[in-house]
Design an enzyme around this catalytic site. Structure first.
Site, PDB file in Angstrom:
ATOM      1  N   ASN A   9       0.876  -1.177   0.000  1.00 46.08           N
ATOM      2  CA  ASN A   9       0.000   0.000   0.000  1.00 46.08           C
ATOM      3  C   ASN A   9       0.910   1.223   0.000  1.00 46.08           C
ATOM      4  OD1 ASN A   9      -1.875   2.006   0.374  1.00 46.08           O
ATOM      5  ND2 ASN A   9      -2.166   1.593   2.558  1.00 46.08           N
ATOM      6  N   LYS A  11       0.068   4.295  -0.235  1.00 42.25           N
ATOM      7  CA  LYS A  11      -0.556   5.514   0.314  1.00 42.25           C
ATOM      8  C   LYS A  11      -0.331   6.675  -0.667  1.00 42.25           C
ATOM      9  CE  LYS A  11       0.628   3.642   4.779  1.00 42.25           C
ATOM     10  NZ  LYS A  11       0.191   3.712   6.148  1.00 42.25           N
ATOM     11  N   HIS A  94      -9.562   1.376   4.598  1.00 41.69           N
ATOM     12  CA  HIS A  94      -8.280   1.536   5.302  1.00 41.69           C
ATOM     13  C   HIS A  94      -8.498   2.480   6.488  1.00 41.69           C
ATOM     14  CE1 HIS A  94      -4.142   2.629   6.207  1.00 41.69           C
ATOM     15  NE2 HIS A  94      -3.777   1.534   5.563  1.00 41.69           N
ATOM     16  N   GLU A  96      -6.820   4.847   7.605  1.00 43.85           N
ATOM     17  CA  GLU A  96      -6.570   6.275   7.333  1.00 43.85           C
ATOM     18  C   GLU A  96      -7.780   6.908   6.647  1.00 43.85           C
ATOM     19  OE1 GLU A  96      -2.815   5.685   5.351  1.00 43.85           O
ATOM     20  OE2 GLU A  96      -1.923   5.101   7.252  1.00 43.85           O
ATOM     21  N   GLU A 167      -5.558  -4.917  10.494  1.00 48.81           N
ATOM     22  CA  GLU A 167      -4.562  -3.868  10.684  1.00 48.81           C
ATOM     23  C   GLU A 167      -4.817  -3.122  11.993  1.00 48.81           C
ATOM     24  OE1 GLU A 167      -2.550  -2.853   6.743  1.00 48.81           O
ATOM     25  OE2 GLU A 167      -4.126  -1.396   7.076  1.00 48.81           O
ATOM     26  N   GLY A 173       2.409   2.266  10.481  1.00 52.18           N
ATOM     27  CA  GLY A 173       3.343   3.373  10.285  1.00 52.18           C
ATOM     28  C   GLY A 173       4.035   3.807  11.567  1.00 52.18           C
ATOM     29  N   SER A 213       3.369  -2.262  10.092  1.00 51.62           N
ATOM     30  CA  SER A 213       4.832  -2.257  10.216  1.00 51.62           C
ATOM     31  C   SER A 213       5.481  -3.601   9.856  1.00 51.62           C
ATOM     32  CB  SER A 213       5.250  -1.819  11.624  1.00 51.62           C
ATOM     33  OG  SER A 213       4.779  -0.500  11.875  1.00 51.62           O
TER      34      SER A 213
END
Ligand code: PEP
Length: 249
Positions: A9, A11, A94, A96, A167, A173, A213
Site C-alpha cells: 500500500n 498511500k 483503510h 486512514e 490492521e 506506520g 509495520s
C-alpha cells in the site's frame, strides 16, 4: 488451499515517474514465487503500473473507490473507471480513510457490494482497533462489529472473494508490530467470525492478511502463523529490495 497474498500500500507516495522506476527495478528482482503479489498505488500511477506489469503476474490495486456508478461526486473515482484501466484489487476501509475521510462501515459495505457485483476487482477490506480500544480490551468486539457491518448483505460467494486485512491502527506506520501471537489471535477471530456469519467453506476460502509495520525482519515470523495468509505492507513496499525480501519471506 489458500495462496499467500502480499500486497503493498503506497498511500500518497510516488509520482508516475517514480512508479515506473519502482516497477523497472522490482521486475528485475522479482523471481519465481508462489506468493501472489500486488501494489496498491495512487490513482495517477495505476495505468502506468498496469502497463509496466502487463507480462507479469504482479497485480495492481487502487486504494479507494466510490460506491455509485457515476454522478456529482467531485474528486471521486468509480468502479467502471478502475475496470477500464485493468486494476485487479481495491483497498476498502483503510483506517486512514476511516479516520481522516469519514469512511464508515456503511460506505465500506456499499463499496464492497459495488466492487463484487459490478466488477472482478477483488476488495482488500481493512479492519482493526485503535490503541485506546486495545488498551480497554475491546479489540475483539471492535473487529467483530466491523466485519458484521461491512459484510452485511453479501452472499456466501461474494464474501469468499474478499481479502481481509487485520490492521491494528496502533501498529500502522508506527514501527510497532503486533506480536505474531497477537496477529494470529485476531486473524483466527476474523476467520471464526466469517464462519459464524457464513459457514466453514466460506471461511476456509477467505484470505486474511496482517498489516502494521511489516518489514523484512519480521515477515517470516508473521507469515508462518497458521491463520495469516499474507500481509498488507505500507512503508516497506516503497523500496523494491525490501518489498522483494518480504515476498520471499
Ligand atoms: C498500511 O498502510 O496498511 C500499513 C500497514 O502501513 P505500514 O506497513 O507502514 O505500517
Amino acid at each position: 488451499m489458500r495462496i499467500p497474498f502480499i500486497a503493498g500500500n503506497w498511500k500518497m507516495f510516488k509520482t508516475k515517474m517514480e512508479a515506473l522506476e519502482f516497477a523497472d527495478e522490482f521486475k528485475k528482482l522479482y523471481g519465481d514465487t508462489d506468493v501472489k503479489t500486488a501494489i496498491c498505488a495512487p490513482f495517477t500511477a495505476l495505468e502506468t503500473l498496469v502497463e509496466a506489469f502487463r507480462d507479469t503476474n504482479i497485480g495492481v490495486g487502487a486504494q479507494n473507490v466510490h460506491f455509485e456508478e457515476e454522478g456529482a461526486f467531485t474528486g471521486e473515482i468509480s468502479v467502471s473507471m478502475l475496470k477500464e484501466i485493468g486494476v485487479d484489487y481495491c483497498i476498502v476501509g483503510h483506517s486512514e480513510r476511516r479516520e481522516y475521510f469519514g469512511e464508515t462501515d456503511e460506505t465500506v459495505n456499499l463499496k464492497l457490494k459495488k466492487l463484487l457485483r459490478d466488477s472482478d476487482i477483488i476488495p482488500i477490506l481493512c479492519v482493526g482497533e485503535n490503541l485506546a480500544q486495545r488498551e480497554a480490551g475491546k479489540e475483539q468486539d471492535i473487529v467483530i462489529n466491523q466485519l458484521t457491518a461491512d459484510f452485511a448483505g453479501l452472499t456466501h460467494e461474494e464474501a469468499a472473494k474478499v481479502v481481509i486485512a487485520y490492521e491494528p491502527i496502533w501498529a500502522i506506520g508506527t514501527g510497532k508490530t503486533a506480536t505474531p501471537e497477537q496477529a494470529e489471535e485476531m486473524c483466527a477471530l476474523i476467520r471464526n467470525t466469517v464462519e459464524k456469519l457464513y459457514d466453514e467453506d466460506t471461511c476456509d476460502k477467505v484470505i486474511i492478511q496482517y498489516g502494521g509495520s511489516v518489514k523484512p525482519e519480521n515477515a517470516t515470523e508473521i507469515m508462518n502463523m497458521d491463520e495469516i495468509d499474507g500481509a498488507l505492507v505500507g512503508g516497506a513496499s516503497l523500496i523494491p529490495s525490501k518489498f522483494i525480501e518480504i515476498i520471499n519471506f
